[in-house]
Design a protein around this motif. Structure first.
Motif, short mmCIF file in Angstrom:
data_model
loop_
_atom_site.label_atom_id
_atom_site.label_comp_id
_atom_site.label_asym_id
_atom_site.label_seq_id
_atom_site.Cartn_x
_atom_site.Cartn_y
_atom_site.Cartn_z
N PRO A 1 4.72 34.64 16.32
CA PRO A 1 4.86 34.42 17.76
C PRO A 1 4.20 33.12 18.22
N LEU A 2 3.03 32.80 17.67
CA LEU A 2 2.36 31.55 18.05
C LEU A 2 3.18 30.35 17.61
N ALA A 3 3.69 30.39 16.39
CA ALA A 3 4.51 29.28 15.89
C ALA A 3 5.75 29.10 16.76
N LYS A 4 6.37 30.20 17.17
CA LYS A 4 7.57 30.12 18.02
C LYS A 4 7.23 29.49 19.36
N LYS A 5 6.10 29.88 19.94
CA LYS A 5 5.69 29.31 21.23
C LYS A 5 5.41 27.81 21.10
N LEU A 6 4.67 27.44 20.06
CA LEU A 6 4.35 26.03 19.84
C LEU A 6 5.62 25.21 19.57
N TRP A 7 6.55 25.78 18.83
CA TRP A 7 7.81 25.09 18.53
C TRP A 7 8.60 24.85 19.82
N GLU A 8 8.63 25.85 20.70
CA GLU A 8 9.33 25.69 21.98
C GLU A 8 8.68 24.60 22.82
N ILE A 9 7.35 24.57 22.85
CA ILE A 9 6.64 23.53 23.60
C ILE A 9 6.98 22.16 23.04
N ARG A 10 6.98 22.06 21.71
CA ARG A 10 7.29 20.79 21.04
C ARG A 10 8.71 20.34 21.38
N GLN A 11 9.66 21.27 21.32
CA GLN A 11 11.05 20.93 21.60
C GLN A 11 11.23 20.47 23.04
N ARG A 12 10.53 21.11 23.99
CA ARG A 12 10.60 20.68 25.39
C ARG A 12 10.01 19.28 25.56
N ALA A 13 8.91 19.02 24.87
CA ALA A 13 8.28 17.70 24.95
C ALA A 13 9.22 16.62 24.44
N ILE A 14 9.86 16.88 23.31
CA ILE A 14 10.81 15.92 22.74
C ILE A 14 11.98 15.70 23.69
N ALA A 15 12.52 16.81 24.23
CA ALA A 15 13.66 16.71 25.14
C ALA A 15 13.32 15.92 26.40
N SER A 16 12.06 15.97 26.82
CA SER A 16 11.66 15.23 28.02
C SER A 16 11.43 13.75 27.74
N GLY A 17 11.51 13.35 26.47
CA GLY A 17 11.34 11.95 26.11
C GLY A 17 9.94 11.59 25.63
N MET A 18 9.07 12.58 25.53
CA MET A 18 7.71 12.32 25.07
C MET A 18 7.73 11.82 23.63
N GLN A 19 6.96 10.78 23.37
CA GLN A 19 6.82 10.25 22.01
C GLN A 19 5.74 11.04 21.28
N LEU A 20 6.08 11.60 20.14
CA LEU A 20 5.10 12.34 19.35
C LEU A 20 4.25 11.37 18.53
N LEU A 21 3.03 11.75 18.27
CA LEU A 21 2.13 10.92 17.48
C LEU A 21 2.39 11.13 16.00
N ASN A 22 2.20 10.06 15.21
CA ASN A 22 2.28 10.22 13.76
C ASN A 22 0.89 10.64 13.26
N GLU A 23 0.77 10.88 11.98
CA GLU A 23 -0.49 11.39 11.43
C GLU A 23 -1.67 10.44 11.69
N ALA A 24 -1.45 9.15 11.51
CA ALA A 24 -2.53 8.18 11.74
C ALA A 24 -2.95 8.16 13.21
N GLU A 25 -1.98 8.26 14.11
CA GLU A 25 -2.29 8.27 15.54
C GLU A 25 -3.05 9.53 15.95
N ILE A 26 -2.71 10.64 15.33
CA ILE A 26 -3.43 11.90 15.60
C ILE A 26 -4.88 11.78 15.14
#
Length: 91
Positions: free
Chosen positions: A52-77
């Motif tokens: 359930p936690l993974a599903k919730k986090l995945w949905e949040i991630r998908q919404r962020a991507i759909a809104s145009g948010m740029q995700l950080l790469n490993e070095a940026e994190i």
């Protein structure tokens, strides 16, 4: 098909040469972002969240991507974590 592709590549290269170095860098950055997005999408299509936690986090991630948010790469994190924790990361 090959002639059409070659014609498009030649046209793109011709237009590229007409740009200032500053604009060429912007085009390059844009193409890199598209490639990165494409690579991420290809590997994400196989992912299925199991908990359930993974599903919730995945949905949040998908919404962020759909809104145009740029995700950080490993070095940026790593850099952001170091900054938030008050530390410095050696490059």
């Amino acid at each position: 098909m090959v002639n059409w592709i070659m014609g498009r590549e030649e046209l793109l290269l011709e237009r590229w040469r007409e740009l200032t170095p500053d604009l060429q860098q912007k085009v390059f950055d844009f193409v890199e972002a598209l490639k990165s997005e494409s690579d991420a999408t290809a590997s994400e299509s196989d992912y299925i969240p199991q908990t359930p936690l993974a599903k919730k986090l995945w949905e949040i991630r998908q919404r962020a991507i759909a809104s145009g948010m740029q995700l950080l790469n490993e070095a940026e994190i790593e850099q952001e974590l170091a900054e938030r924790r008050g530390g410095r990361r050696e490059s």
